[in-house]
Design an enzyme around this catalytic site. Structure first.
Site, PDB file in Angstrom:
ATOM      1  N   LYS A   1     -15.101  59.245 -60.142  1.00 54.72           N
ATOM      2  CA  LYS A   1     -15.748  60.323 -59.389  1.00 54.72           C
ATOM      3  C   LYS A   1     -15.654  60.066 -57.879  1.00 54.72           C
ATOM      4  O   LYS A   1     -15.998  58.983 -57.414  1.00 54.72           O
ATOM      5  CB  LYS A   1     -17.200  60.487 -59.828  1.00 54.72           C
ATOM      6  CG  LYS A   1     -17.284  61.098 -61.216  1.00 54.72           C
ATOM      7  CD  LYS A   1     -18.691  61.495 -61.581  1.00 54.72           C
ATOM      8  CE  LYS A   1     -18.687  62.255 -62.898  1.00 54.72           C
ATOM      9  NZ  LYS A   1     -20.047  62.504 -63.374  1.00 54.72           N
TER      10      LYS A   1
ATOM     11  N   ASP B   1     -20.554  67.497 -51.171  1.00 59.68           N
ATOM     12  CA  ASP B   1     -19.451  67.153 -52.051  1.00 59.68           C
ATOM     13  C   ASP B   1     -19.263  68.339 -53.013  1.00 59.68           C
ATOM     14  O   ASP B   1     -20.192  69.133 -53.210  1.00 59.68           O
ATOM     15  CB  ASP B   1     -19.864  65.879 -52.808  1.00 59.68           C
ATOM     16  CG  ASP B   1     -18.884  65.496 -53.874  1.00 59.68           C
ATOM     17  OD1 ASP B   1     -17.685  65.449 -53.583  1.00 59.68           O
ATOM     18  OD2 ASP B   1     -19.323  65.248 -55.013  1.00 59.68           O
ATOM     19  N   LEU B   2     -18.082  68.453 -53.604  1.00 58.12           N
ATOM     20  CA  LEU B   2     -17.843  69.594 -54.509  1.00 58.12           C
ATOM     21  C   LEU B   2     -18.125  69.220 -55.966  1.00 58.12           C
ATOM     22  O   LEU B   2     -19.074  69.724 -56.582  1.00 58.12           O
ATOM     23  CB  LEU B   2     -16.388  70.073 -54.363  1.00 58.12           C
ATOM     24  CG  LEU B   2     -15.976  71.204 -55.307  1.00 58.12           C
ATOM     25  CD1 LEU B   2     -16.757  72.479 -55.032  1.00 58.12           C
ATOM     26  CD2 LEU B   2     -14.469  71.481 -55.170  1.00 58.12           C
ATOM     27  N   ASP B   3     -17.287  68.336 -56.499  1.00 55.12           N
ATOM     28  CA  ASP B   3     -17.377  67.986 -57.916  1.00 55.12           C
ATOM     29  C   ASP B   3     -18.652  67.191 -58.183  1.00 55.12           C
ATOM     30  O   ASP B   3     -18.823  66.098 -57.650  1.00 55.12           O
ATOM     31  CB  ASP B   3     -16.135  67.167 -58.297  1.00 55.12           C
ATOM     32  CG  ASP B   3     -16.200  66.634 -59.711  1.00 55.12           C
ATOM     33  OD1 ASP B   3     -16.848  67.266 -60.563  1.00 55.12           O
ATOM     34  OD2 ASP B   3     -15.597  65.577 -59.964  1.00 55.12           O
TER      35      ASP B   3
ATOM     36  N   GLU C   1     -24.201  64.015 -52.459  1.00 51.05           N
ATOM     37  CA  GLU C   1     -23.122  63.367 -53.214  1.00 51.05           C
ATOM     38  C   GLU C   1     -23.571  62.932 -54.602  1.00 51.05           C
ATOM     39  O   GLU C   1     -24.709  62.499 -54.784  1.00 51.05           O
ATOM     40  CB  GLU C   1     -22.691  62.094 -52.470  1.00 51.05           C
ATOM     41  CG  GLU C   1     -21.399  62.187 -51.719  1.00 51.05           C
ATOM     42  CD  GLU C   1     -20.149  62.309 -52.586  1.00 51.05           C
ATOM     43  OE1 GLU C   1     -20.235  62.109 -53.817  1.00 51.05           O
ATOM     44  OE2 GLU C   1     -19.095  62.605 -52.031  1.00 51.05           O
ATOM     45  N   ASP C   2     -22.637  63.010 -55.563  1.00 50.23           N
ATOM     46  CA  ASP C   2     -22.952  62.562 -56.926  1.00 50.23           C
ATOM     47  C   ASP C   2     -22.265  61.245 -57.278  1.00 50.23           C
ATOM     48  O   ASP C   2     -22.449  60.756 -58.386  1.00 50.23           O
ATOM     49  CB  ASP C   2     -22.503  63.612 -57.954  1.00 50.23           C
ATOM     50  CG  ASP C   2     -20.991  63.648 -58.083  1.00 50.23           C
ATOM     51  OD1 ASP C   2     -20.309  63.677 -57.037  1.00 50.23           O
ATOM     52  OD2 ASP C   2     -20.491  63.618 -59.215  1.00 50.23           O
TER      53      ASP C   2
ATOM     54  N   SER D   1     -14.917  67.236 -49.707  1.00 48.44           N
ATOM     55  CA  SER D   1     -14.435  66.873 -51.044  1.00 48.44           C
ATOM     56  C   SER D   1     -13.149  66.070 -50.975  1.00 48.44           C
ATOM     57  O   SER D   1     -12.299  66.323 -50.120  1.00 48.44           O
ATOM     58  CB  SER D   1     -14.191  68.154 -51.855  1.00 48.44           C
ATOM     59  OG  SER D   1     -13.515  67.858 -53.051  1.00 48.44           O
ATOM     60  N   ALA D   2     -13.000  65.127 -51.916  1.00 46.79           N
ATOM     61  CA  ALA D   2     -11.755  64.358 -52.023  1.00 46.79           C
ATOM     62  C   ALA D   2     -10.653  65.165 -52.687  1.00 46.79           C
ATOM     63  O   ALA D   2      -9.495  64.757 -52.698  1.00 46.79           O
ATOM     64  CB  ALA D   2     -12.018  63.090 -52.845  1.00 46.79           C
TER      65      ALA D   2
ATOM     66  N   LYS E   1     -12.728  58.323 -50.391  1.00 46.80           N
ATOM     67  CA  LYS E   1     -14.085  57.774 -50.319  1.00 46.80           C
ATOM     68  C   LYS E   1     -14.047  56.419 -51.032  1.00 46.80           C
ATOM     69  O   LYS E   1     -13.345  56.306 -52.037  1.00 46.80           O
ATOM     70  CB  LYS E   1     -15.070  58.709 -51.034  1.00 46.80           C
ATOM     71  CG  LYS E   1     -15.145  60.122 -50.440  1.00 46.80           C
ATOM     72  CD  LYS E   1     -15.906  61.063 -51.366  1.00 46.80           C
ATOM     73  CE  LYS E   1     -15.884  62.495 -50.843  1.00 46.80           C
ATOM     74  NZ  LYS E   1     -16.514  63.465 -51.745  1.00 46.80           N
TER      75      LYS E   1
ATOM     76  N   THR F   1     -16.522  69.892 -62.105  1.00 53.30           N
ATOM     77  CA  THR F   1     -15.094  69.826 -62.445  1.00 53.30           C
ATOM     78  C   THR F   1     -14.735  68.482 -63.061  1.00 53.30           C
ATOM     79  O   THR F   1     -13.616  68.304 -63.545  1.00 53.30           O
ATOM     80  CB  THR F   1     -14.210  70.105 -61.206  1.00 53.30           C
ATOM     81  OG1 THR F   1     -14.855  69.585 -60.054  1.00 53.30           O
ATOM     82  CG2 THR F   1     -13.967  71.580 -61.017  1.00 53.30           C
TER      83      THR F   1
HETATM   84  P1  B16 Z   1      -7.669  66.331 -56.985  1.00 53.07           P
HETATM   85  P2  B16 Z   1     -15.145  65.421 -55.098  1.00 53.07           P
HETATM   86  C1  B16 Z   1     -13.024  64.462 -56.434  1.00 53.07           C
HETATM   87  O1  B16 Z   1     -13.809  65.545 -56.041  1.00 53.07           O
HETATM   88  C2  B16 Z   1     -13.293  64.148 -57.906  1.00 53.07           C
HETATM   89  O2  B16 Z   1     -14.621  63.691 -58.076  1.00 53.07           O
HETATM   90  C3  B16 Z   1     -12.357  63.059 -58.377  1.00 53.07           C
HETATM   91  O3  B16 Z   1     -12.573  62.782 -59.732  1.00 53.07           O
HETATM   92  C4  B16 Z   1     -10.901  63.525 -58.127  1.00 53.07           C
HETATM   93  O4  B16 Z   1      -9.983  62.507 -58.529  1.00 53.07           O
HETATM   94  C5  B16 Z   1     -10.729  63.841 -56.659  1.00 53.07           C
HETATM   95  O5  B16 Z   1     -11.655  64.849 -56.281  1.00 53.07           O
HETATM   96  C6  B16 Z   1      -9.317  64.325 -56.340  1.00 53.07           C
HETATM   97  O6  B16 Z   1      -9.100  65.568 -56.954  1.00 53.07           O
HETATM   98  O7  B16 Z   1      -6.816  65.637 -57.999  1.00 53.07           O
HETATM   99  O8  B16 Z   1      -8.053  67.746 -57.366  1.00 53.07           O
HETATM  100  O9  B16 Z   1      -7.089  66.233 -55.588  1.00 53.07           O
HETATM  101  O10 B16 Z   1     -16.218  64.809 -55.963  1.00 53.07           O
HETATM  102  O11 B16 Z   1     -14.797  64.568 -53.882  1.00 53.07           O
HETATM  103  O12 B16 Z   1     -15.420  66.853 -54.748  1.00 53.07           O
HETATM  104 MG    MG Z   2     -18.356  64.357 -56.528  1.00 51.71          MG
END
Ligand code: B16
Ligand code: MG
Length: 222
Positions: free
Chosen positions: A47, A11-13, A171-172, A116-117, A147, A19
Site C-alpha cells: 500500500k 491519499d487516494l487508495d 493516509e492509510d 497519490s503514488a 513513499k 482500489t
Molecule cells: P499504479 P495511493 C498506490 O496508491 C497504491 O496504494 C499502491 O498499492 C500502488 O502500487 C501505487 O499506488 C501505484 O499504483 O500502479 O496505479 O501506478 O495509496 O498512493 O493512492
Molecule cells: Mg493509500
C-alpha cells in the site's frame, strides 16, 4: 512553528476509494502465472508503494529473479489487468464520507490536494466524480519517488502555495504516513489496517470527521 492549517492533502487508495483490492487481484494474477501466491497480509506492505517497487517485493516473496526487460513487461501486464478491473468505477465507489468531507473542507476555506503514488490516480478521481473538489492533483507521474519519500506531498504543498507545516495529510499506509512526516506535515491515519498510533490522529474513515475536529486533534500533537 505557525500553527495555522491551510491545506488538507489526501491519499487516494484507502482514503478516497478502495482500489487496493484491484491492485491485489492484478498482482496476484501475475504471481500465480509465475507459479506462486501471496497473502492479503503481505499485500498490506504494497500500500502506497509504487508499481516498480511493488513488483520488486513480490518477486522477492516468490524467490524469482527476472531481467530488467521482463520487469517492465510484468509491470505493464499487471497494469493492463488493473485498468480492466477499475474501468467500471463510479461515484458509488467513493469510501464512506469522502465526498462530504471534501465538500466540508472546501467550505471551511481549506485548500485540497490529492497526493497519490498511483500513475492512474487522475482517471480514477474523474470516474469517482470528485476531480473538481481538488485544487491540485499530484500522482505517480508527477512524483516518481515512492513513499516514504516526501516528494508527492511536498509538490502538493508547493503547488497549493502553502508551507509543509500548514498541511494535514490523510493516509492509510505506513509508507504514506512516514512520507508525510518526512515532509514535516501533520498526519491523520485512516482505516482499521493501520496501527492507531502511527499518525497524529486516527479514524476508521473520513465519515465521522469534520475539518475542525481534525485541526483540533492534530494540533494537540504539534
Ligand atoms: P499504479 P495511493 C498506490 O496508491 C497504491 O496504494 C499502491 O498499492 C500502488 O502500487 C501505487 O499506488 C501505484 O499504483 O500502479 O496505479 O501506478 O495509496 O498512493 O493512492
Ligand atoms: Mg493509500
Amino acid at each position: 512553528m505557525n500553527q495555522e492549517i491551510k491545506a488538507f492533502i489526501f491519499d487516494l487508495d484507502g482514503v478516497i476509494t478502495d482500489t487496493a483490492r484491484y491492485h491485489y487481484k492484478a498482482w496476484r494474477r501475475m504471481a500465480n502465472e509465475l507459479g506462486f501466491d501471496f497473502t492479503e497480509e503481505e499485500n498490506e506492505q504494497l500500500k502506497g508503494v509504487s508499481r516498480a517497487e511493488s513488483l520488486e517485493k513480490i518477486l522477492q516473496w516468490g524467490g524469482i529473479t527476472v531481467s530488467p526487460e521482463d520487469k517492465i513487461r510484468l509491470a505493464e501486464k499487471k497494469n493492463q489487468w488493473y485498468l480492466e478491473y477499475i474501468q467500471d468505477i463510479t461515484p458509488g465507489d467513493l469510501l464512506p464520507g469522502a465526498r462530504d468531507f471534501l465538500l466540508a473542507t472546501r467550505e471551511a476555506d481549506i485548500r485540497t490536494a490529492l497526493g497519490s503514488a498511483s500513475k492512474n490516480a487522475i482517471p480514477i478521481v474523474e470516474k469517482l466524480g470528485v476531480r473538481h473538489l481538488f485544487d491540485v492533483l499530484i500522482d505517480g507521474n508527477a512524483a516518481p519517488k515512492s513513499k516514504p519519500d516526501p516528494q508527492v506531498f511536498l509538490l502538493g504543498a508547493a503547488q497549493l502555495k502553502v508551507r509543509p507545516e500548514q498541511c494535514v495529510v490523510f493516509e492509510d499506509s505506513l509508507a504514506g504516513i512516514q512520507a508525510a512526516k518526512n515532509a514535516n506535515m501533520h498526519t491523520v491515519g485512516i482505516g482499521y489496517m493501520l496501527p492507531k498510533d502511527v499518525g497524529d490522529f486516527h479514524a476508521g474513515s473520513l465519515e465521522f470527521l469534520t475539518p475542525s475536529i481534525v485541526i483540533t486533534e492534530v494540533l494537540k500533537h504539534s
